[in-house]
Design a protein around this motif. Structure first.
Motif, PDB file in Angstrom:
ATOM      1  N   LEU A 174      -2.240   8.406  -2.801  1.00 50.24           N
ATOM      2  CA  LEU A 174      -0.967   9.101  -2.961  1.00 50.24           C
ATOM      3  C   LEU A 174       0.156   8.149  -2.586  1.00 50.24           C
ATOM      4  O   LEU A 174       0.268   7.730  -1.439  1.00 50.24           O
ATOM      5  N   ASP A 241      -3.221   8.698   2.045  1.00 48.55           N
ATOM      6  CA  ASP A 241      -1.820   9.123   2.030  1.00 48.55           C
ATOM      7  C   ASP A 241      -0.989   7.894   2.392  1.00 48.55           C
ATOM      8  O   ASP A 241      -0.904   7.510   3.559  1.00 48.55           O
ATOM      9  N   ALA A 247       7.943  11.898   1.899  1.00 44.50           N
ATOM     10  CA  ALA A 247       7.482  12.734   0.793  1.00 44.50           C
ATOM     11  C   ALA A 247       8.595  13.661   0.299  1.00 44.50           C
ATOM     12  O   ALA A 247       9.335  14.241   1.084  1.00 44.50           O
ATOM     13  N   ALA A 282       3.035  15.365   0.865  1.00 47.72           N
ATOM     14  CA  ALA A 282       1.982  14.409   0.505  1.00 47.72           C
ATOM     15  C   ALA A 282       0.703  14.693   1.284  1.00 47.72           C
ATOM     16  O   ALA A 282      -0.405  14.646   0.734  1.00 47.72           O
ATOM     17  N   LEU A 283       0.839  14.993   2.571  1.00 46.26           N
ATOM     18  CA  LEU A 283      -0.342  15.275   3.371  1.00 46.26           C
ATOM     19  C   LEU A 283      -1.023  16.560   2.926  1.00 46.26           C
ATOM     20  O   LEU A 283      -2.259  16.636   2.830  1.00 46.26           O
ATOM     21  N   ALA A 286      -2.948  15.800  -0.098  1.00 47.69           N
ATOM     22  CA  ALA A 286      -4.201  15.113   0.239  1.00 47.69           C
ATOM     23  C   ALA A 286      -5.267  16.114   0.663  1.00 47.69           C
ATOM     24  O   ALA A 286      -6.435  16.032   0.246  1.00 47.69           O
ATOM     25  N   ILE A 298      -4.728   8.158   6.545  1.00 53.16           N
ATOM     26  CA  ILE A 298      -3.261   8.208   6.530  1.00 53.16           C
ATOM     27  C   ILE A 298      -2.708   6.843   6.911  1.00 53.16           C
ATOM     28  O   ILE A 298      -2.868   6.384   8.042  1.00 53.16           O
TER      29      ILE A 298
END
Length: 382
Positions: A174, A241, A247, A282-283, A286, A298
């Protein structure tokens, strides 16, 4: 950000070296000092943590380096001899830990949050622990063959290591900024299937040209659904990530970050160290995209102290989660084995999109923040 004349650094400890900087990178983490970590900055802080150059002076206690040696300087300031360093956790070095801030090892050029050590976007840099910290590299190849040993390569390398991609597995990355791009290159070099998701067309074109499958998240209604389609209905075996706190897609968190900037500086510091202020899209992506029993690594930096996490989903999916600042010196020997080959396997020599004099740094920060002019990686030449 300004470019100013400052006094030259000097030897302060017998184990110091002074390095004349020949190339130094602009990192996505530098943008965090713009926003939202600005409250921890002090006027006069010298930024930058991706430098390399030539040794011009060493302290009387230095045995392994001499004037004229060509070196890359890792971004975390680690002694190499404490308990943490002996366990390959250089980003947690006990000699340079910032206990007053509750943070790990000091970092070059990264505000009082990480030691307020003068950074490497400069003509000269004082480097402590000179017999351990600098990475000596051979003369001959251009700077950019080795420059990314300072941060990009070890951060991406650790991200791939922590992702623990199984043989024949799929890695979802990502973010196709410098770290995501390089992580994809490393994983592809190891023979993994790599899918990269981003919203910037120029960045997606770069990773696709290296062999990754590119996903434009602005053109897909259901990214986790697409990832499951691409992986037999399960989801990615591993996800990196590489975005972190920048993000998009979280209006509430974005509003909170903007509101934070209106508060007095001391209040901003208190909020940053106690509240959840990150954009976590974003997390969350994921967590939704990884398969059950998969691994999330991460590499993107988060700054909120109390961000909400979907623990029920994470527990139910039995997700393995690994993260942290790169332990640079743990990986440099392995990476040098790749870089010292005749073939530029990772494409480091043409990795930068912009090469600029240091005088143009303020404009470069603004462009990089705005993802303008096709800017992915900037190298300054002091």
């Amino acid at each position: 950000m300004r470019v100013e004349e400052v006094p030259d650094p000097t030897i302060q400890e017998p184990t110091d070296a002074i390095v004349r900087i020949t190339s130094t990178g602009l990192c996505g983490s530098d943008l965090h000092l713009y926003d939202p970590l600005t409250p921890f900055m002090t006027p006069g802080d010298i930024v930058g943590h991706e430098p390399m150059g030539v040794v011009v002076e060493v302290g009387p206690g230095v045995r392994e380096l001499k004037a004229g040696d060509r070196v890359v300087v890792p971004f975390n300031v680690s002694c190499g001899s404490c308990w943490m360093c002996s366990h390959q956790l250089h980003s947690q070095c006990e000699t340079t830990q910032n206990r007053d801030q509750g943070t790990g090892a000091s970092l070059f050029g990264f505000s009082k949050l990480y030691g307020q050590v003068p950074g490497g976007q400069a003509e000269l840099l004082r480097v402590p622990f000179a017999d351990f910290l600098p990475v000596k590299v051979p003369d001959g190849p251009p700077d950019e063959r080795f420059l990314y040993l300072s941060d990009v390569l070890p951060t991406a390398w650790q991200g791939v290591e922590y992702a623990a991609v199984p043989d024949g597995g799929t890695l979802l990355v990502l973010g196709a900024g410098p770290i995501g791009d390089m992580a994809a290159r490393i994983a592809l070099d190891r023979g993994h299937r790599v899918v990269v998701a981003d919203r910037v067309p120029e960045r997606l074109h770069r990773v696709a040209a290296r062999g990754a499958e590119a996903v434009d998240i602005d053109k897909v209604d259901d990214v986790p659904g697409l990832i499951r389609e691409l992986t037999g209905g399960r989801g990615a075996d591993s996800v990196i990530d590489a975005v972190g706190m920048e993000a998009h897609g979280s209006p509430v968190a974005e509003t909170a970050q903007r509101a934070l900037g209106l508060l007095p500086k001391k209040v901003q510091e208190a909020v940053m160290t106690r509240a959840g202020v990150d954009r976590l899209s974003a997390l969350y992506l994921a967590i939704e995209s990884v398969r059950r029993g998969g691994t999330i690594s991460i590499s993107g930096v988060y700054g909120g102290a109390a961000d909400p996490m979907p623990l029920m989903q994470m527990f139910d999916k039995q997700i393995q989660l690994r993260m942290g600042q790169s332990n640079v010196r743990s990986w440099t020997d392995d990476i040098l084995e790749v870089l010292n080959q005749d073939e530029d396997r990772l494409g480091v020599e043409d990795f930068a999109t912009h090469r600029l004099p240091l005088d143009e740094a303020p404009e470069a920060y603004a462009k990089f923040r705005d993802k303008a002019d096709g800017m992915v990686k900037v190298v300054f030449k002091p």
